[in-house]
Scaffold this motif. Structure first.
Motif, PDB file in Angstrom:
ATOM      1  N   LYS A  47       0.875  -1.239   0.169  1.00  0.00           N
ATOM      2  CA  LYS A  47      -0.089   0.038   0.147  1.00  0.00           C
ATOM      3  C   LYS A  47       0.811   1.195   0.185  1.00  0.00           C
ATOM      4  O   LYS A  47       0.666   2.273  -0.854  1.00  0.00           O
ATOM      5  CB  LYS A  47      -0.972   0.179   1.447  1.00  0.00           C
ATOM      6  CG  LYS A  47      -1.608  -1.406   1.291  1.00  0.00           C
ATOM      7  CD  LYS A  47      -2.714  -1.246   2.550  1.00  0.00           C
ATOM      8  CE  LYS A  47      -2.108  -1.322   3.825  1.00  0.00           C
ATOM      9  NZ  LYS A  47      -1.185  -2.472   3.933  1.00  0.00           N
ATOM     10  N   THR A  48       1.820   1.195   0.868  1.00  0.00           N
ATOM     11  CA  THR A  48       2.752   2.362   0.917  1.00  0.00           C
ATOM     12  C   THR A  48       3.418   2.640  -0.083  1.00  0.00           C
ATOM     13  O   THR A  48       3.809   3.780  -0.801  1.00  0.00           O
ATOM     14  CB  THR A  48       3.496   2.381   2.185  1.00  0.00           C
ATOM     15  OG1 THR A  48       2.804   2.496   3.372  1.00  0.00           O
ATOM     16  CG2 THR A  48       4.718   3.604   2.258  1.00  0.00           C
ATOM     17  N   THR A  49       4.008   1.561  -0.739  1.00  0.00           N
ATOM     18  CA  THR A  49       4.878   1.475  -2.197  1.00  0.00           C
ATOM     19  C   THR A  49       4.113   2.090  -3.225  1.00  0.00           C
ATOM     20  O   THR A  49       4.318   3.049  -3.980  1.00  0.00           O
ATOM     21  CB  THR A  49       5.172   0.255  -2.455  1.00  0.00           C
ATOM     22  OG1 THR A  49       5.915  -0.307  -1.231  1.00  0.00           O
ATOM     23  CG2 THR A  49       5.923   0.175  -3.787  1.00  0.00           C
ATOM     24  N   PRO A  88       2.002  10.908   5.026  1.00  0.00           N
ATOM     25  CA  PRO A  88       3.036   9.765   5.173  1.00  0.00           C
ATOM     26  C   PRO A  88       2.533   8.971   6.186  1.00  0.00           C
ATOM     27  O   PRO A  88       2.126   9.446   7.332  1.00  0.00           O
ATOM     28  CB  PRO A  88       4.279  10.234   5.384  1.00  0.00           C
ATOM     29  CG  PRO A  88       4.520  11.466   5.659  1.00  0.00           C
ATOM     30  CD  PRO A  88       3.203  12.131   5.205  1.00  0.00           C
ATOM     31  N   GLN A  89       2.856   7.604   6.297  1.00  0.00           N
ATOM     32  CA  GLN A  89       2.434   6.670   7.186  1.00  0.00           C
ATOM     33  C   GLN A  89       3.215   7.105   8.511  1.00  0.00           C
ATOM     34  O   GLN A  89       2.514   6.882   9.519  1.00  0.00           O
ATOM     35  CB  GLN A  89       2.742   5.348   6.645  1.00  0.00           C
ATOM     36  CG  GLN A  89       2.306   4.113   7.720  1.00  0.00           C
ATOM     37  CD  GLN A  89       2.496   2.761   7.223  1.00  0.00           C
ATOM     38  OE1 GLN A  89       2.918   2.605   6.144  1.00  0.00           O
ATOM     39  NE2 GLN A  89       1.598   1.968   7.803  1.00  0.00           N
ATOM     40  N   LYS A  90       4.414   7.544   8.521  1.00  0.00           N
ATOM     41  CA  LYS A  90       4.864   7.998   9.697  1.00  0.00           C
ATOM     42  C   LYS A  90       5.332   9.571   9.470  1.00  0.00           C
ATOM     43  O   LYS A  90       6.244   9.875   8.907  1.00  0.00           O
ATOM     44  CB  LYS A  90       6.277   7.347   9.816  1.00  0.00           C
ATOM     45  CG  LYS A  90       6.187   5.763  10.076  1.00  0.00           C
ATOM     46  CD  LYS A  90       7.074   5.467  11.023  1.00  0.00           C
ATOM     47  CE  LYS A  90       6.793   4.003  11.840  1.00  0.00           C
ATOM     48  NZ  LYS A  90       5.993   3.190  10.809  1.00  0.00           N
ATOM     49  N   PHE A 168      -3.442   9.836   1.794  1.00  0.00           N
ATOM     50  CA  PHE A 168      -3.453   9.789   3.326  1.00  0.00           C
ATOM     51  C   PHE A 168      -3.103   8.175   3.502  1.00  0.00           C
ATOM     52  O   PHE A 168      -3.901   7.456   3.356  1.00  0.00           O
ATOM     53  CB  PHE A 168      -4.913   9.770   4.001  1.00  0.00           C
ATOM     54  CG  PHE A 168      -5.339  11.358   3.752  1.00  0.00           C
ATOM     55  CD1 PHE A 168      -4.676  12.220   4.625  1.00  0.00           C
ATOM     56  CD2 PHE A 168      -6.516  11.683   2.936  1.00  0.00           C
ATOM     57  CE1 PHE A 168      -5.307  13.612   4.401  1.00  0.00           C
ATOM     58  CE2 PHE A 168      -6.771  12.972   2.866  1.00  0.00           C
ATOM     59  CZ  PHE A 168      -6.229  14.105   3.608  1.00  0.00           C
ATOM     60  N   ASP A 169      -1.831   8.047   3.854  1.00  0.00           N
ATOM     61  CA  ASP A 169      -1.300   6.601   4.069  1.00  0.00           C
ATOM     62  C   ASP A 169      -1.503   6.346   5.589  1.00  0.00           C
ATOM     63  O   ASP A 169      -0.508   6.581   6.329  1.00  0.00           O
ATOM     64  CB  ASP A 169       0.488   6.719   3.882  1.00  0.00           C
ATOM     65  CG  ASP A 169       0.590   5.127   3.756  1.00  0.00           C
ATOM     66  OD1 ASP A 169      -0.274   4.223   4.177  1.00  0.00           O
ATOM     67  OD2 ASP A 169       1.813   4.665   3.278  1.00  0.00           O
ATOM     68  N   ASP A 170      -2.415   5.494   5.788  1.00  0.00           N
ATOM     69  CA  ASP A 170      -2.603   5.260   7.225  1.00  0.00           C
ATOM     70  C   ASP A 170      -2.857   6.208   8.030  1.00  0.00           C
ATOM     71  O   ASP A 170      -2.509   6.212   9.228  1.00  0.00           O
ATOM     72  CB  ASP A 170      -1.959   4.270   7.607  1.00  0.00           C
ATOM     73  CG  ASP A 170      -2.207   3.165   8.685  1.00  0.00           C
ATOM     74  OD1 ASP A 170      -3.454   2.754   8.675  1.00  0.00           O
ATOM     75  OD2 ASP A 170      -1.385   2.474   9.305  1.00  0.00           O
TER      76      ASP A 170
HETATM   77 MG    MG Z   1       2.427   0.926   4.544  1.00  0.00          MG
END
Ligand code: MG
Ligand code: DUT
Length: 242
Positions: A47-49, A88-90, A168-170
């Motif tokens: 997903k992030t990729t 980003p996720q983080k 929106f990544d997570d």
């Molecule tokens: Mg991810």
């Protein structure tokens, strides 16, 4: 005028540099302005990729990623950045004031725009609770605020830029279910003309999306609305039950 921010992936395959096997294979979908596309799938599914290919953190091995019909490989980095905002996720907050962090993508934003973004991101109360307000200091990496506050400030930062496309990544995972729901409702009202792509872990976060892609092992295994997937997708059902 035609709304801007149409995202199209055409048969995209991607491998990390030096890796043998692709982490994404034959990914095709379209995300339209005014609509929300959701991506769900187990950890490591890709997903992030996938969402990192639009702002060109990496380039595809084959296939095309297009923004309003133009391959992103043919666009200036600055043009992509001005039109696509990724949370980003983080999320990364840097050392400086809340104001500095919020203005990162749009230095000329007015205070009113900052407060408006904070309100949508459900972070207004958090900023108002200290008299320093927008001048409150954030430590490097945002270590002096909670994970949920980091996520909300990072969402506010994206809103300030008023892009055509939001990724929106997570971004809602550290929020309690009620705040998650309030934030997405406010977001929906504020991003009516934009394309919204949401990567999520929780089904409740994406149940109202216009289309949901179910990603497994780098492939889209199923797609549809929440109700359709409940009927047709064993993988989606597993996520719902988990
Ligand atoms: Mg991810
Ligand atoms: N991967 C790499 N190099 C990287 C990042 C990821 O080889 O720099 C691999 C790990 C995994 C696959 O790519 O096998 C997909 O990772 P990704 O982070 O895209 O998965 P995700 O769906 O976002 O997982 P999560 O739900 O844990 O965020």
């Amino acid at each position: 005028a035609e709304k801007k921010g149409r995202v199209e992936f055409r048969d995209v395959t991607f491998k990390y540099p030096g890796a043998e096997a692709p982490v994404l294979s034959n990914i095709s979908f379209t995300a339209e302005p005014g609509k929300t596309l959701a991506i769900i799938g187990s950890t490591g599914a890709g997903k992030t990729t996938l969402v990192s290919l639009l702002p060109r953190l990496y380039d595809v091995a084959s296939g095309d990623v297009l923004l309003d019909g133009v391959p992103v490989t043919k666009m200036d980095a600055s043009e992509i950045t001005s039109r696509v905002s990724a949370v980003p996720q983080k999320p990364y907050l840097f050392s400086g004031t809340i104001e500095h962090n919020l203005r990162f993508g749009k230095p000329e934003a007015t205070d009113e725009e900052l407060w408006d973004a904070l309100e949508t991101a459900q972070a207004k109360g958090f900023v108002e609770e200290k008299s320093s307000g927008l001048n409150r200091r954030i430590a490097q990496g945002g270590t002096n605020v909670s994970g949920g506050q980091r996520q909300r400030l990072s969402i506010a930062r994206a809103l300030v830029t008023k892009p055509n496309v939001y990724l929106f990544d997570d971004s809602f995972s550290a929020l309690d279910v009620a705040t998650d729901a309030r934030l997405r409702k406010a977001l929906k009202a504020k991003t009516r003309d934009a394309t919204v792509i949401i990567v999520a872990q929780r089904v409740s976060t994406i149940a109202d999306a216009d289309e949901i892609l179910v990603l497994d092992n780098g492939r889209i295994v199923d797609r549809g609305t929440h109700d359709e997937l409940l009927e047709t997708s064993p993988t989606y059902q597993e996520i719902v039950e988990s």
